[in-house]
Design an enzyme around this catalytic site. Structure first.
Site, short mmCIF file in Angstrom:
data_model
loop_
_atom_site.label_atom_id
_atom_site.label_comp_id
_atom_site.label_asym_id
_atom_site.label_seq_id
_atom_site.Cartn_x
_atom_site.Cartn_y
_atom_site.Cartn_z
N SER A 39 52.66 -46.91 -52.58
CA SER A 39 53.52 -47.57 -51.48
C SER A 39 52.42 -48.44 -50.94
O SER A 39 53.13 -49.37 -50.31
CB SER A 39 54.42 -46.75 -50.80
OG SER A 39 53.53 -45.85 -49.84
N LYS A 80 52.25 -45.28 -43.94
CA LYS A 80 52.58 -46.73 -43.97
C LYS A 80 51.77 -47.60 -43.00
O LYS A 80 51.22 -47.16 -42.03
CB LYS A 80 54.26 -46.82 -43.63
CG LYS A 80 55.08 -45.72 -44.42
CD LYS A 80 55.15 -46.56 -45.93
CE LYS A 80 56.06 -45.41 -46.56
NZ LYS A 80 55.85 -45.61 -48.12
#
Length: 183
Positions: A39, A80
């Site tokens: 990701s 993230k």
């Protein structure tokens, strides 16, 4: 004999102090984490090992584009990038980030090319889980750098600051990837 017992006792005390210090440092200041999945490609690669600074947000507010680790569930932490801060409105249109209606460049995305050139599907904050008009106080909006393959605020909604473990930017393993990452 008494001298030998004293020596053993000194060693045990030293080891106990070392273990206590290590525990305190890991619990409250720094911890290792392993990147799991694609990701954050190409910034972070699967299996990169990093150090999380757990106390940084006790002394300063988060900045846009900080890479953070947060509790996504009771069993899982995610890595993230902070895109939106409290009080802001976030939108994407034609692959451009808009904060409060103004275009904001994402240097970590514009540096990418070829296979990792990222496309971000259009969205506005109001259409994400929670349907907020602005990011509430005490929350941030996070996205993965690999926008095509990231479970982030587009699915999870905004992330409470008290779920953030800390900021990470130091890759220490594998050695050929040793670096400080950021923007």
């Amino acid at each position: 004999m008494a001298k030998q017992k004293s020596e053993w006792f000194d060693w045990i005390k030293a080891l106990a102090v070392a273990f206590l210090l290590a525990f305190i440092i890991r619990m409250f200041f720094f911890a290792p984490i392993v990147v799991d999945g694609p990701s954050m490609l190409p910034t972070l690669q699967d299996k990169d090992q990093m150090i999380v600074n757990k106390f940084i947000y006790q002394i300063k507010e988060p900045d846009r584009f900080d890479i953070v680790v947060f509790h996504a569930s009771t069993q899982r932490d995610f890595i993230k990038r902070i895109i939106g801060l409290p009080g802001e409105h976030v939108a994407y249109e034609n692959n451009v980030l808009y904060i409060n209606g103004k275009a904001v460049e994402e240097p970590f995305i514009t540096k990418q090319n070829g296979l990792h050139q990222q496309q971000t599907n259009d969205f506005i904050l109001e259409h994400l889980p929670g349907e907020y008009g602005r990011i509430p106080e005490g929350y941030v909006l996070v996205l993965g750098d690999n926008r095509r393959n990231s479970t982030d605020s587009r699915m999870l909604g905004v992330v409470p600051m008290d779920e953030i473990v800390g900021k990470t930017n130091l890759i220490y393993w594998p050695l050929d990837r040793l670096q400080i990452v950021g923007e």
